[in-house]
Design a protein around this motif. Structure first.
Motif, PDB file in Angstrom:
ATOM      1  N   ALA A 124       7.450   1.585 -10.428  1.00 57.98           N
ATOM      2  CA  ALA A 124       7.759   2.216  -9.143  1.00 57.98           C
ATOM      3  C   ALA A 124       9.146   2.857  -9.164  1.00 57.98           C
ATOM      4  CB  ALA A 124       7.675   1.179  -8.020  1.00 57.98           C
ATOM      5  N   VAL A 125      10.111   2.171  -9.766  1.00 58.75           N
ATOM      6  CA  VAL A 125      11.460   2.731  -9.875  1.00 58.75           C
ATOM      7  C   VAL A 125      11.437   3.996 -10.725  1.00 58.75           C
ATOM      8  CG1 VAL A 125      13.820   2.327 -10.654  1.00 58.75           C
ATOM      9  CG2 VAL A 125      12.543   0.473  -9.582  1.00 58.75           C
ATOM     10  N   ILE A 126      10.723   3.952 -11.858  1.00 57.57           N
ATOM     11  CA  ILE A 126      10.634   5.120 -12.722  1.00 57.57           C
ATOM     12  C   ILE A 126      10.022   6.302 -11.976  1.00 57.57           C
ATOM     13  CG2 ILE A 126       9.546   6.059 -14.805  1.00 57.57           C
ATOM     14  CD1 ILE A 126       9.662   3.256 -16.000  1.00 57.57           C
ATOM     15  N   SER A 127       8.979   6.049 -11.207  1.00 59.28           N
ATOM     16  CA  SER A 127       8.318   7.130 -10.465  1.00 59.28           C
ATOM     17  C   SER A 127       9.263   7.748  -9.445  1.00 59.28           C
ATOM     18  CB  SER A 127       7.056   6.602  -9.784  1.00 59.28           C
ATOM     19  OG  SER A 127       7.369   5.670  -8.767  1.00 59.28           O
ATOM     20  N   CYS A 128      10.049   6.925  -8.779  1.00 59.74           N
ATOM     21  CA  CYS A 128      11.008   7.455  -7.791  1.00 59.74           C
ATOM     22  C   CYS A 128      12.096   8.276  -8.469  1.00 59.74           C
ATOM     23  CB  CYS A 128      11.624   6.306  -6.999  1.00 59.74           C
ATOM     24  SG  CYS A 128      10.488   5.493  -5.849  1.00 59.74           S
ATOM     25  N   VAL A 129      12.557   7.819  -9.627  1.00 59.17           N
ATOM     26  CA  VAL A 129      13.587   8.556 -10.348  1.00 59.17           C
ATOM     27  C   VAL A 129      13.055   9.904 -10.816  1.00 59.17           C
ATOM     28  CG1 VAL A 129      14.985   8.584 -12.452  1.00 59.17           C
ATOM     29  CG2 VAL A 129      14.882   6.516 -11.065  1.00 59.17           C
ATOM     30  N   THR A 130      11.821   9.932 -11.335  1.00 60.45           N
ATOM     31  CA  THR A 130      11.259  11.213 -11.774  1.00 60.45           C
ATOM     32  C   THR A 130      11.067  12.167 -10.594  1.00 60.45           C
ATOM     33  OG1 THR A 130       9.015  10.273 -11.630  1.00 60.45           O
ATOM     34  CG2 THR A 130      10.107  10.223 -13.767  1.00 60.45           C
ATOM     35  N   GLY A 159       0.811  -1.211   0.000  1.00 60.68           N
ATOM     36  CA  GLY A 159       0.000   0.000   0.000  1.00 60.68           C
ATOM     37  C   GLY A 159       0.841   1.255   0.000  1.00 60.68           C
ATOM     38  N   PHE A 160       1.903   1.244   0.804  1.00 60.37           N
ATOM     39  CA  PHE A 160       2.792   2.411   0.871  1.00 60.37           C
ATOM     40  C   PHE A 160       3.427   2.691  -0.482  1.00 60.37           C
ATOM     41  CE2 PHE A 160       7.243   3.772   1.235  1.00 60.37           C
ATOM     42  CZ  PHE A 160       7.063   5.039   1.767  1.00 60.37           C
ATOM     43  N   PHE A 161       3.931   1.669  -1.138  1.00 55.37           N
ATOM     44  CA  PHE A 161       4.617   1.873  -2.412  1.00 55.37           C
ATOM     45  C   PHE A 161       3.637   2.252  -3.527  1.00 55.37           C
ATOM     46  CE2 PHE A 161       8.034  -0.811  -0.456  1.00 55.37           C
ATOM     47  CZ  PHE A 161       9.027   0.144  -0.536  1.00 55.37           C
ATOM     48  N   LEU A 162       2.425   1.742  -3.480  1.00 52.72           N
ATOM     49  CA  LEU A 162       1.438   2.135  -4.483  1.00 52.72           C
ATOM     50  C   LEU A 162       1.097   3.611  -4.346  1.00 52.72           C
ATOM     51  CD1 LEU A 162      -0.990  -0.942  -4.501  1.00 52.72           C
ATOM     52  CD2 LEU A 162       0.656  -0.278  -6.269  1.00 52.72           C
ATOM     53  N   VAL A 163       0.917   4.076  -3.118  1.00 50.89           N
ATOM     54  CA  VAL A 163       0.666   5.506  -2.894  1.00 50.89           C
ATOM     55  C   VAL A 163       1.869   6.327  -3.360  1.00 50.89           C
ATOM     56  CG1 VAL A 163       0.326   7.286  -1.124  1.00 50.89           C
ATOM     57  CG2 VAL A 163      -0.936   5.124  -0.987  1.00 50.89           C
ATOM     58  N   LEU A 164       3.073   5.825  -3.082  1.00 50.62           N
ATOM     59  CA  LEU A 164       4.295   6.522  -3.489  1.00 50.62           C
ATOM     60  C   LEU A 164       4.355   6.662  -5.012  1.00 50.62           C
ATOM     61  CD1 LEU A 164       7.052   7.705  -2.564  1.00 50.62           C
ATOM     62  CD2 LEU A 164       8.025   5.429  -2.901  1.00 50.62           C
ATOM     63  N   CYS A 166      23.398   6.142  -9.220  1.00 43.90           N
ATOM     64  CA  CYS A 166      23.369   5.769  -7.802  1.00 43.90           C
ATOM     65  C   CYS A 166      21.931   5.695  -7.294  1.00 43.90           C
ATOM     66  CB  CYS A 166      24.177   6.779  -6.978  1.00 43.90           C
ATOM     67  SG  CYS A 166      25.964   6.716  -7.258  1.00 43.90           S
ATOM     68  N   ALA A 167      21.130   6.697  -7.657  1.00 39.90           N
ATOM     69  CA  ALA A 167      19.740   6.715  -7.201  1.00 39.90           C
ATOM     70  C   ALA A 167      18.961   5.544  -7.782  1.00 39.90           C
ATOM     71  CB  ALA A 167      19.089   8.043  -7.599  1.00 39.90           C
ATOM     72  N   THR A 168      19.152   5.268  -9.073  1.00 42.13           N
ATOM     73  CA  THR A 168      18.433   4.170  -9.717  1.00 42.13           C
ATOM     74  C   THR A 168      18.789   2.836  -9.064  1.00 42.13           C
ATOM     75  OG1 THR A 168      18.385   5.357 -11.832  1.00 42.13           O
ATOM     76  CG2 THR A 168      18.023   2.982 -11.899  1.00 42.13           C
ATOM     77  N   ILE A 169      20.065   2.650  -8.758  1.00 39.21           N
ATOM     78  CA  ILE A 169      20.500   1.400  -8.123  1.00 39.21           C
ATOM     79  C   ILE A 169      19.864   1.247  -6.749  1.00 39.21           C
ATOM     80  CG2 ILE A 169      22.504   0.209  -7.150  1.00 39.21           C
ATOM     81  CD1 ILE A 169      24.095   1.675  -9.484  1.00 39.21           C
ATOM     82  N   VAL A 170      19.865   2.325  -5.959  1.00 41.19           N
ATOM     83  CA  VAL A 170      19.276   2.268  -4.612  1.00 41.19           C
ATOM     84  C   VAL A 170      17.773   2.002  -4.699  1.00 41.19           C
ATOM     85  CG1 VAL A 170      18.772   3.608  -2.541  1.00 41.19           C
ATOM     86  CG2 VAL A 170      21.049   3.713  -3.557  1.00 41.19           C
ATOM     87  N   PHE A 171      17.090   2.762  -5.571  1.00 41.36           N
ATOM     88  CA  PHE A 171      15.649   2.561  -5.725  1.00 41.36           C
ATOM     89  C   PHE A 171      15.343   1.142  -6.201  1.00 41.36           C
ATOM     90  CE2 PHE A 171      15.353   7.350  -6.722  1.00 41.36           C
ATOM     91  CZ  PHE A 171      15.167   7.635  -5.380  1.00 41.36           C
ATOM     92  N   SER A 172      16.115   0.657  -7.167  1.00 40.80           N
ATOM     93  CA  SER A 172      15.872  -0.676  -7.721  1.00 40.80           C
ATOM     94  C   SER A 172      16.066  -1.753  -6.664  1.00 40.80           C
ATOM     95  CB  SER A 172      16.809  -0.935  -8.907  1.00 40.80           C
ATOM     96  OG  SER A 172      16.592  -0.007  -9.931  1.00 40.80           O
ATOM     97  N   LEU A 173      17.114  -1.626  -5.876  1.00 38.41           N
ATOM     98  CA  LEU A 173      17.387  -2.629  -4.841  1.00 38.41           C
ATOM     99  C   LEU A 173      16.290  -2.632  -3.785  1.00 38.41           C
ATOM    100  CD1 LEU A 173      19.393  -4.722  -3.706  1.00 38.41           C
ATOM    101  CD2 LEU A 173      20.457  -2.864  -2.412  1.00 38.41           C
ATOM    102  N   ILE A 174      15.943  -1.435  -3.306  1.00 37.08           N
ATOM    103  CA  ILE A 174      14.923  -1.339  -2.252  1.00 37.08           C
ATOM    104  C   ILE A 174      13.574  -1.858  -2.755  1.00 37.08           C
ATOM    105  CG2 ILE A 174      13.574   0.284  -0.871  1.00 37.08           C
ATOM    106  CD1 ILE A 174      16.096   1.995  -0.631  1.00 37.08           C
ATOM    107  N   LEU A 175      13.177  -1.430  -3.946  1.00 44.31           N
ATOM    108  CA  LEU A 175      11.863  -1.811  -4.454  1.00 44.31           C
ATOM    109  C   LEU A 175      11.801  -3.277  -4.864  1.00 44.31           C
ATOM    110  CD1 LEU A 175      11.161   1.451  -6.453  1.00 44.31           C
ATOM    111  CD2 LEU A 175       9.798   0.592  -4.537  1.00 44.31           C
TER     112      LEU A 175
END
Length: 952
Positions: free
Chosen positions: A807-813, A510-515, A902-911
């Protein structure tokens, strides 16, 4: 009891068995053949003579008609500038006189700034400035590149206030500084004419805030500027106007980047100790000095790649516990770079842009990730006590790892290839090179590296360890409770303990969908699309400071900075330029401009229409700053008056292409250049004016048939920084200018005008970015979806993986919004490439989940996390570590792409861990009772599985 595989009664049939068996039986041959192929590609790369380009046209949309019109203007303008500065005769000049390096090929500028707005008029500071100039003048290689005096053949020195015995200098003819008591007299008599008027010396070489009035405060100079001419034509060249790009490249490659820039960088360190900032460079953006300066910083940045390589090597050594495997692994990664450049050259490309060098940092992470995937599969297969045959263990490991790496290589490679659809040559070249780099690495990691692992297994693995006999009881115990590493234990015990709680996993989902929704919403409303070129350096970088101060700190730089718009006449708008055979990233904009056959500049009516256009447009205060216009018709009127004729007579129109008016333009060119004014002019035939030929044209009555190019210039109200305008705002301004031109063209078809402005490059590039980014993202997503569906033969797991990528794309944008980035050249590349880079970790987990023999969602997720967790963490560590070395680079593009990586790698790993594994735990496909199919399977894609017996 826990379900487990029964001992297999036969060998399993993998589609990769043929290749795997060959590698297993002939590992030495495979390594030799792979090495020979690498050598072949490296020889191809070196033999093709790829050249580094910093030419600005590598960032232009060369498919756009307006861009070609701009190239047509530039081609005509280059001819005009050549005419304004040319001297008759080639390399030998008149009467066979050798003119090698007796003309100016490029000009070096030095700017000295007193820190904190202090005064440079101090003995220590002045002596240091002179020392910098003397040291450079006396350097070993300078005599081979200096401009030579035509009479003496000696090197010409700096134009500077620190020259020994020079007018206005503080140093006598012996180079000794004069007493401070004489300084005021020197300044008053040479820098100034009276208490309020500056002379040419202070206007050109001292900052604009310098005052000739010292009645209240003493004289103060915050900036000094010195110039030095570097000579041309170089040896083996005929003229500074011919083979211009080649001569500037030779100057930049052979001298400035390797010698001159090194000297000045050392001087910069010493200058800071004295409270002085030293800046150096060239004002010709494609000249050898500017090119060499940027190249010197690029070379320094590439040295940071050694840190990236060392980090990845040490991490391989730490993880693999083998020097042999680490060496062959890092070799495999590194050689994929020249292999990809060789393929790029084979495709007919002759130039590489600095953007392509970023590939080394990117492939370090991708290549290491592939190595970890293979080694983890190999290690786990070797621990499989239910397969006794060593070859069968290898086949199993090879099949599992090669399929997983093929999926990630295809998605990553296709994402890079998707950028190759860009009409921007540098972006297309980057995508093409990186796509090939990914597949070259994949080829080596499924051939060279597995063969090396088998050789290591035979000769090195047991050198320091003793093989222990394993009993049947120990085999059973190991199967029931396999030994796990720290990372595997965390995934298996800690992470999955929380996933077992339904509230935990669903809360994460739910948290990630809202994110996702919030990030995409903010990005859609906040991200601005521009066509900005990537800035070479940050605002505080010495090179940027040099460019800024050279146009703002000195009166001779031109007072108010201008964003000029030209309207040019005489270029064929439908077919403006010939670019046959030119490399898209090459230094040459065009072979030549194509002339407008209807243009007749000698007609009085045409001249009058252009004069009227100058007046009309200049009066439009919304478009033109302070009515500032430079109109060659006004110059022609003044010329006729000077020779006792009147333009109003309407009988002297043909004199606009006369030798006399050409000479008159030369004087105006020099004057306006010194004052920072803009140019306006007429070019005859697009070549250096030949008086004899021109006189013959006049005498034969054919002067009106000459090919003529002309243009006028306005100081527009456009901002100096293009990122201050959106594409819509740029387009609106363009349309308003075009309205004036359309009205003029309709009334005067023999004087059709076409507008030119540097901003329009960004407008067209921005439009290309919008279209190609959308298409590129769509291609990458569709291809990723197809690959995921085909590889897993299951639409449920593919959908969950695609949701994670989104989700990764949204975090990067969202990160781009927070950092204040726009969707420009860099942003467009990032948005396309992020799909390929973000899919890797999810794909590995996806692949392991799909091939798990467990039945429940939780058990399959647990097996996937345990099997692949260590691989994705190791891959993330190496990718992040390799990308970190981009952050301290001088080139802004490298810095920003490093941040993105760096950001993409962190986001990808976490997600991939917290989002994707939560999705599979609660919504992933479950294996059916038959043991061979799962919910969501696409049966016609489903591979034939071996039915596995189980016991309890």
């Amino acid at each position: 009891m826990q379900k487990m595989h029964s001992k297999m009664g036969g060998k399993r049939d993998y589609k990769t068995d043929g290749v795997a068996r060959f590698i297993y039986n002939w590992p030495y041959l495979v390594m030799i053949l792979s090495f020979l192929m690498v050598i072949m590609f490296m020889n191809i790369m070196t033999g093709t003579g790829l050249k580094v380009t910093l030419a600005p046209n590598t960032w232009y949309d060369t498919s756009n008609q307006m861009t070609l019109q701009q190239f047509g203007f530039q081609s005509g303008f280059d001819s005009w500038a050549e005419m304004m500065t040319s001297t008759e005769g080639g390399a030998e000049g008149e009467e066979g006189r050798n003119v090698t390096r007796t003309q100016t090929l490029d000009r070096l500028f030095l700017i000295f700034e007193s820190e904190g707005g202090g005064n440079l008029l101090e003995k220590g500071k002045l002596e240091f400035i002179k020392k910098v100039q003397d040291d450079f003048f006396g350097s070993d290689n300078f005599p081979e590149w200096c401009r030579l005096d035509e009479e003496t053949g000696e090197c010409l020195g700096f134009t500077s206030l620190m020259e020994s015995g020079g007018v206005g200098s503080f140093f006598d003819s012996d180079g000794v500084i004069k007493p401070e008591s004489e300084w005021d007299g020197i300044i008053s008599s040479t820098w100034c004419s009276g208490s309020s008027t500056k002379t040419a010396l202070s206007i050109t070489m001292v900052d604009k805030d310098f005052s000739c009035d010292n009645s209240v405060d003493p004289f103060k100079a915050t900036y000094f500027k010195s110039t030095l001419d570097l000579g041309g034509p170089l040896a083996e060249y005929e003229s500074v106007q011919r083979d211009v790009a080649e001569q500037h490249r030779e100057l930049g490659d052979g001298y400035f980047s390797t010698d001159a820039a090194v000297i000045f960088k050392e001087d910069q360190k010493e200058a800071s100790d004295l409270g002085i900032n030293l800046y150096f460079g060239g004002l010709n953006p494609v000249g050898g000095v500017a090119y060499g300066s940027v190249l010197s910083y690029l070379m320094a940045d590439m040295m940071l790649a050694t840190g990236s390589i060392l980090f990845v090597f040490l991490y391989l050594l730490f993880s693999l516990r083998s020097l042999f495997l680490s060496v062959i692994g890092i070799f495999e990664i590194l050689v994929s770079v020249p292999m990809s450049f060789a393929i790029f050259a084979i495709l007919g490309n002759g130039y590489v842009s600095f953007l392509q060098f970023m590939g080394l940092f990117i492939i370090m992470g991708i290549g290491a990730d592939d190595i970890f995937v293979f080694m983890d599969a190999y290690t786990q297969s070797m621990r499989d006590l239910y397969i006794e045959d060593g070859e069968e263990k290898f086949l199993k490991a090879y099949a599992r790892s090669s399929q997983a790496m093929l999926v990630t290589s295809c998605t990553s490679g296709m994402a890079f290839f998707a950028t190759a659809i860009s009409p921007i040559p540098a972006v297309a070249a980057f995508g093409t090179t990186m796509g090939f780099m990914v597949f070259c690495d994949f080829f080596l990691v499924i051939t060279w590296f597995p063969a090396g692992v088998l050789i290591w297994e035979t000769w090195f693995k047991n050198c320091t360890s003793q093989v222990k006999e394993v009993t049947a009881e120990e085999m059973l115990a190991a199967a029931m409770n396999p030994k796990l590493g720290k990372v595997e234990t965390w995934f298996d015990k800690e992470f999955m303990k929380y996933q077992e709680k339904e509230s935990f996993g669903k809360s994460l989902i739910g948290f990630f969908l809202v994110l996702i929704v919030v990030c995409l919403g903010v990005a859609a409303s906040s991200l601005k699309v521009t066509g900005d070129l990537p800035a070479n350096f940050s605002d505080e970088h010495p090179f940027t400071k040099f460019r800024s101060l050279s146009t703002s700190a000195f009166e001779s730089s031109g007072g108010i900075p201008k964003r000029e718009i030209n309207i040019f006449f005489g270029i064929d708008a439908k077919d403006p330029v010939n670019r046959d055979g030119l490399d898209p990233q090459g230094d040459t904009l065009a072979n030549f401009a194509n002339w407008d056959p209807d243009h007749d500049i000698t007609s009085h009516a045409v001249q009058a229409s252009i004069a009227d256009l100058c007046t009309t447009v200049a009066a439009d205060s919304e478009l033109v700053y302070n009515n500032e216009v430079y109109c060659f018709v006004d110059d022609f009127k003044a010329y006729l008056t000077a020779i006792g004729k009147s333009w109003a007579d309407e009988t002297h129109g043909e004199l606009i292409v006369s030798k006399g008016f050409m000479d008159y333009q030369r004087l105006l060119f020099v004057q306006r250049y010194a004052e920072g004014g803009h140019k306006s002019g007429v070019v005859v035939d697009g070549h250096t004016l030949n008086t004899t030929t021109l006189n013959a044209e006049f005498s034969s009555g054919n002067a009106g048939n000459l090919n003529v190019f002309s243009y006028i210039t306005f100081n527009s109200t456009l901002p100096l920084k293009t990122n201050e305008l959106t594409l819509a705002e740029m387009s609106d301004v363009f349309d308003k200018w075009q309205a004036h031109i359309d009205t003029h063209n309709a009334a005067f078809p023999a004087a059709k005008g076409i507008q030119f402005c540097l901003v329009w490059y960004f407008l067209r590039a921005g439009e290309a970015i919008v279209s190609t980014t959308l298409v590129g993202v769509a291609i990458s997503l569709v291809f990723a979806a197809v690959v995921l569906i085909v590889a897993n033969a299951n639409y449920i797991i593919a959908s969950l993986a695609l949701l994670t990528i989104l989700a990764v794309i949204s975090c990067v944008t969202m990160m781009m919004v927070i950092l204040g980035w726009n969707i420009d050249f860099l942003g467009s590349v990032c948005l396309i490439v992020v799909i390929g880079l973000s899919v890797d970790y999810t794909v590995h987990l996806c692949h392991s989940y799909t091939h798990s023999v467990e039945e429940s969602q939780f058990s399959r997720t647990k097996q996937a996390a345990r099997e692949m967790g260590v691989s994705i963490v190791s891959g993330a560590v190496t990718s992040f570590g390799a990308s970190v070395f981009l952050l301290p680079t001088a080139l802004t593009f490298f810095q920003q792409f490093g941040t993105f990586m760096c950001a993409t790698i962190v986001f990808s790993l976490i997600l991939s861990i917290f989002f994707f594994l939560s999705l599979t735990t609660h919504y992933g496909p479950e294996r059916r009772a038959d043991g061979n199919t799962s919910s969501g399977d696409i049966m016609f894609l489903k591979k034939k599985n071996i039915k596995v017996a189980t016991s309890s």
